[in-house]
Design an enzyme around this catalytic site. Structure first.
Site, mmCIF file in Angstrom:
data_model
loop_
_atom_site.group_PDB
_atom_site.id
_atom_site.type_symbol
_atom_site.label_atom_id
_atom_site.label_comp_id
_atom_site.label_asym_id
_atom_site.label_seq_id
_atom_site.Cartn_x
_atom_site.Cartn_y
_atom_site.Cartn_z
ATOM 1 N N LEU A 67 0.866 -1.167 0.000
ATOM 2 C CA LEU A 67 0.000 0.000 0.000
ATOM 3 C C LEU A 67 0.905 1.220 0.000
ATOM 4 O O LEU A 67 1.906 1.255 0.727
ATOM 5 C CB LEU A 67 -0.873 0.024 1.257
ATOM 6 C CG LEU A 67 -2.234 -0.670 1.238
ATOM 7 C CD1 LEU A 67 -2.864 -0.568 2.621
ATOM 8 C CD2 LEU A 67 -3.154 -0.089 0.193
ATOM 9 N N ASP A 68 0.574 2.240 -0.789
ATOM 10 C CA ASP A 68 1.356 3.476 -0.767
ATOM 11 C C ASP A 68 1.359 4.068 0.642
ATOM 12 O O ASP A 68 0.394 3.888 1.396
ATOM 13 C CB ASP A 68 0.766 4.499 -1.727
ATOM 14 C CG ASP A 68 0.989 4.116 -3.184
ATOM 15 O OD1 ASP A 68 1.868 3.295 -3.443
ATOM 16 O OD2 ASP A 68 0.255 4.637 -4.052
ATOM 17 N N PRO A 69 2.415 4.809 1.001
ATOM 18 C CA PRO A 69 2.444 5.436 2.327
ATOM 19 C C PRO A 69 1.219 6.300 2.617
ATOM 20 O O PRO A 69 0.735 6.342 3.746
ATOM 21 C CB PRO A 69 3.723 6.285 2.282
ATOM 22 C CG PRO A 69 4.621 5.526 1.354
ATOM 23 C CD PRO A 69 3.699 4.980 0.289
ATOM 24 N N ARG A 201 -5.561 5.513 -8.308
ATOM 25 C CA ARG A 201 -5.212 6.896 -8.666
ATOM 26 C C ARG A 201 -5.482 7.138 -10.155
ATOM 27 O O ARG A 201 -5.922 8.227 -10.539
ATOM 28 C CB ARG A 201 -3.763 7.199 -8.301
ATOM 29 C CG ARG A 201 -2.724 6.532 -9.179
ATOM 30 C CD ARG A 201 -1.328 6.957 -8.813
ATOM 31 N NE ARG A 201 -0.966 6.453 -7.499
ATOM 32 C CZ ARG A 201 0.047 6.915 -6.789
ATOM 33 N NH1 ARG A 201 0.771 7.911 -7.252
ATOM 34 N NH2 ARG A 201 0.349 6.394 -5.618
#
Length: 328
Positions: A67-69, A201
């Protein structure tokens, strides 16, 4: 004759060097299982993994896709023998709740990127609902430059940070469900149930482009991966607050990662043969089908029926008999 400075240097070299305190070696222990973690925003997946590994003092650990930060939510962590089955969740469907900001485009497609363009927003809820319909089912999606996909051995985000934009081929992904949860003019929240390889995104940017005002992903939370739900996850704070002796009780068994496959129970002799790498002549198998194999002492691993009707091991745990039958 040796000069005074040279003599002092020689004497200094002859003196024993002072040693600092001995480095204490960390002895890790064998831990097998799956931790459903509720990753906090602002922490990388690897950072969360290393914190959990330290708290469990586990020898071997991994995760099932990052998961992205900036994102939060469900991040299954695997320990010991469970790391062998991480791929099962990499291929699984996932569900996210995403907040999309209209009217602002960023270079990364999310809230952490540099603003590239801004425009006025005059979008009605009905118009948004109409546009969302275009993104249900199978769609073509271009991966964002800020992604971990590789080109010539280098991640796309590395090129992006250097200001380099590369051509990317569109990929086909499936949006199983796309639900509008909240609408507030310039910002809305959606729930997305999607196939592997879907970039939320990119979905946010594409919706903004379809509405004519641009958009970026403002916040993201993953709630479901395969059969796992965020409601069963624990936070790092909860893991730390749990006493050392009780932390293992927060782990799901190794076979939880393969709960979607049917169970096949073997007697002691057949189990021994499977663990030794022999194919088994058994009845009732459908060629190509995979099963969760169990012996008298518990979970053995994944096996698959061959075209000739025999059963062969596909991925076994190191020692048979770990984990429980997690049939649902």
């Amino acid at each position: 004759m040796t000069s005074a400075p040279a003599a002092e240097a020689a004497a200094g070299a002859a003196r024993p060097k002072r040693k600092g305190p001995p480095q204490r070696k960390i002895i890790r222990r064998v831990v097998d299982g799956v931790l459903l973690l509720d990753k906090p925003q602002g922490v990388s997946s690897n950072g969360a993994l290393q914190t959990a590994r330290r708290l469990l003092n586990a020898a071997k650990a991994g995760h099932t896709g990052t998961l992205d930060p900036m994102a939060s939510g469900l991040l299954p962590l695997t320990f010991g023998e469970a790391t062998k089955f991480s791929q099962m969740l990499l291929d699984a469907d996932k569900t996210y709740e995403a907040v999309v900001q209209l009217g602002v485009e960023t270079d990364s497609g999310d809230a952490e990127g540099k603003v590239l363009a801004s425009s006025a927003v005059a979008v009605e809820r009905s118009a948004l609902e109409t546009v969302l319909e275009r993104f249900r089912g199978q769609i073509e999606q271009v991966p964002p430059m800020y992604s971990a996909l590789k080109r010539d051995g280098k991640a796309l985000y590395e090129y992006a940070r250097e200001g380099i934009e590369l051509e990317r081929e569109a990929r086909r992904v499936t949006i199983h469900a796309l639900e509008l949860l909240e609408f507030a003019g310039e910002r809305f929240t959606i729930r997305v149930h999607c196939s592997k390889g879907t970039y939320i995104r990119s979905l946010a940017m594409d919706i903004g482009a379809a509405l004519g005002c641009g958009a970026h992903l403002a916040a993201l939370r993953r709630t479901v991966i395969g059969a796992f739900d965020l409601s069963a996850a624990v936070t790092l704070e909860a893991l730390e607050a749990t006493g050392e002796g009780a932390r293992d009780t927060l782990l799901a068994p190794v076979d939880a990662l393969v709960a979607g496959f049917p169970v096949l129970r073997l007697d002691a002799e057949a189990a021994r043969g499977l663990l030794q790498g022999r194919t088994l002549a058994l009845d009732g198998g459908q060629p190509g089908a995979k099963v969760r194999a169990y012996g008298p002492d518990g979970f053995l691993g994944l096996a698959q029926w061959q075209d000739d009707g025999r059963l062969a091991a596909r991925r076994l745990i190191a020692t048979g008999g770990q984990g429980d039958d997690v049939s649902t």
